[in-house]
Design an enzyme around this catalytic site. Structure first.
Site, short mmCIF file in Angstrom:
data_model
loop_
_atom_site.label_atom_id
_atom_site.label_comp_id
_atom_site.label_asym_id
_atom_site.label_seq_id
_atom_site.Cartn_x
_atom_site.Cartn_y
_atom_site.Cartn_z
N ASN A 1 0.80 -1.23 0.00
CA ASN A 1 0.00 0.00 0.00
C ASN A 1 0.83 1.28 0.00
O ASN A 1 0.34 2.33 -0.41
CB ASN A 1 -1.01 0.00 1.16
N GLY B 1 2.45 -5.37 7.45
CA GLY B 1 1.48 -6.17 6.71
C GLY B 1 0.35 -6.58 7.63
O GLY B 1 0.04 -5.88 8.59
N GLU C 1 4.59 -3.85 12.10
CA GLU C 1 3.52 -2.86 11.97
C GLU C 1 2.37 -3.54 11.25
O GLU C 1 2.55 -4.02 10.12
CB GLU C 1 3.97 -1.64 11.16
N CYS D 1 -3.16 1.46 6.81
CA CYS D 1 -3.38 0.86 8.13
C CYS D 1 -3.85 1.93 9.10
O CYS D 1 -4.40 1.61 10.15
CB CYS D 1 -2.14 0.14 8.62
C1 UN1 Z 1 -0.02 7.24 6.65
O1 UN1 Z 1 -1.13 7.13 7.14
O2 UN1 Z 1 0.34 8.26 6.09
O3 UN1 Z 1 0.75 0.68 6.01
C2 UN1 Z 1 1.01 6.19 6.76
C3 UN1 Z 1 0.30 1.75 6.41
C4 UN1 Z 1 1.12 2.51 7.41
C5 UN1 Z 1 1.54 3.83 6.92
C6 UN1 Z 1 0.46 4.84 6.99
N1 UN1 Z 1 2.26 1.72 7.81
O4 UN1 Z 1 -0.75 2.17 5.98
#
Ligand code: UN1
Length: 480
Positions: free
Chosen positions: A152, A227, A249, A283
């Site tokens: 993403n 992930g 994360e 996320c």
């Molecule tokens: C954001 O919200 O700008 O995988 C970053 C993701 C997060 C990064 C979001 N680790 O969506």
């Protein structure tokens, strides 16, 4: 149409010429092949890890200025090529061109930030309890890191894991997500162009086997993963079994509370941005909108109107505001959760229909579900698409309890004009990041990032916190 790219692993500073059995399709127009992907296996991981291990002594002992200059140059190159790289990213992942270019710039900024951090590695001097003895602590590079990155943010997340790893003297093997290796390969190529010595950064493209081989490899000293929660738990278990460092994360089910005293237009804009931009594939997306009863109906009406006006379309079309899902599976997940929510008693206020556009792609209509209860699956499981649900509440206390009542705890937001509630929320929200009058998604590149509960595990990523994961402390005693 643009010609398909032929992708390669990068091992020991070289592109490895291999078979490319997989076609990576453009989510905006599935007739187009963006890139042909190799399908790496344990042998490539072994070779990449061996190269990284061999490169470690000289890279970790090089002047930090060497590492700083390379990261800075690569950051400049990324920013100079933002249009071309952003276009590739958007063709491969499906986010809009503005989002693709924005993400490319963000990756460039991350590289430049860590170019500075390479020169700012601190230790401490402490007095011993024994007279005449001095104690120093140093931070040293750890070794070889395996980075398992998601689709993403296909350039920003490889950059935000690789940049601190490299800045502090480690060497790296990246396994990019299945749908988006072209963008990751472009980043790796640019870092080499900027002068990275061979073997310091390697890339192995492939499926889950590649990630598993990194997790299990005895010469991989640390793993950083972004992930899904299920895969992350397996990465942590594998790392713990052989005492490798690990940082995860994972998902979110991020709440956005809207109180009666909120400015309506502002609340709607914040929800629109946090829940639906980047196709909701973040996320940090606000997937649960917890709305106080006095503003609820006006909020739902205004947000539905804005959603209905959103232009869903091909990523490169300048009028597109929401691009497609990255894959057919992600598209189907969104539609499946809309069905689950309605079968549990939720109601579609806007969207919910399958979209058929001129180009064949994995489009999802941005969807707002209302009248949902906090214990429904839609309010507990991550959808990862442009789908949000509202829960109606009477009081701030009830809103906070629902906000905190899920297994995830990444980002949490509140829209209010009450300082009292804003301050209380910052203290009591069970999340790694809190946002007052801001979307839950869209974070800065130079500050710590991460969550609580099942959203994150291990040391924080990003900003001043990144040094904790990518270095280890040595405590040295000296007597005169
Ligand atoms: C954001 O919200 O700008 O995988 C970053 C993701 C997060 C990064 C979001 N680790 O969506």
């Amino acid at each position: 149409m643009t010609d398909a790219l032929n992708l390669s692993h990068w091992i020991d500073g070289e592109r490895v010429d291999v078979a490319r059995p997989t076609d990576g399709l453009n989510p905006s127009d599935t007739r187009e092949v963006v890139a042909r992907h190799p399908d790496g296996d344990v042998a490539e991981v072994d070779a990449a890890v061996a190269a990284a291990k061999a490169a470690f002594p000289s890279w970790s002992e090089a002047s930090p200025e060497v590492r700083s200059d390379i990261l800075d140059r690569a950051g400049t190159l990324l920013m100079e090529r933002r249009e071309a790289l952003g276009t590739l990213l958007s063709r491969e992942e499906g986010k809009t061109l503005a989002e693709g270019i924005g993400e490319t710039v963000r990756a460039g900024r991350v590289l430049k930030y860590f170019a500075g951090e390479a020169l700012r590695v601190h230790g401490q001097n402490l007095a011993s309890v024994r007279p005449g003895v001095e104690i120093q602590t140093y931070r040293q590079a750890v070794g070889v890191f395996g980075l398992i990155t998601p689709w993403n943010f296909p350039i920003a997340i490889p950059a935000w894991k690789a940049a601190p790893a490299l800045a502090f003297g480690n060497t790296v093997v990246i396994k990019p997500a299945g749908p988006t290796p072209a963008t990751a390969e472009a980043l790796v190529a640019i870092l080499h162009e900027a002068g990275l010595p061979k073997g310091v950064l390697n890339l192995v493209i492939g499926r889950g086997r590649v990630g598993q081989a990194l997790v299990d490899h005895r010469d991989v000293d640390g793993l950083s993963f972004t992930g899904s929660q299920g895969v992350g738990a397996g990465v942590a278990a594998g790392a713990a079994a052989r005492q490798a460092r690990v940082q995860l994360e994972m998902g979110g089910k991020n709440p956005l509370i809207v109180l009666d005293d909120a400015d309506l237009d502002r609340a709607v804009q914040i929800a629109l941005d946090g829940s639906f931009f980047a196709t909701g594939q973040r996320c940090t997306a606000s997937s649960r909108l917890i709305v106080q009863e006095g503003i609820h109906d006006r909020f739902v009406a205004a947000l539905s109107e804005r959603l209905a006006a959103l232009k869903v379309g091909p990523a490169l079309d300048p009028s597109t505001q929401v691009g497609p899902a990255v894959s057919e599976a992600q598209m189907e997940t969104s539609y499946r959760y809309i069905d689950i929510a309605t079968s549990e008693g939720g109601r579609v206020a806007q969207g919910g229909e399958r979209l058929k556009l001129e180009t064949p792609g994995w489009y999802v209509q941005p969807t707002l579900l209302v009248d949902t209860a906090a214990d429904m699956r839609i309010n507990n499981e991550e959808v990862f698409g442009p789908v949000a649900s509202t829960v109606r509440v009477k009081t701030y206390e009830e809103a906070l309890e629902i906000a905190n009542g899920v297994e995830f705890g990444l980002s949490a937001g509140i829209v209010t004009s009450s300082l009292k509630h804003a301050r209380d929320f910052q203290r009591r929200a069970k999340a790694g990041m809190t946002m007052v009058n801001l979307p839950t998604a869209g974070v800065d590149y130079h500050v710590p990032f991460g969550g609580t509960k099942k959203s994150s595990y291990g040391a924080r990523e990003q900003g001043f916190a990144a040094v904790d994961f990518f270095t280890q402390i040595k405590t040295s005693y000296t007597a005169g």
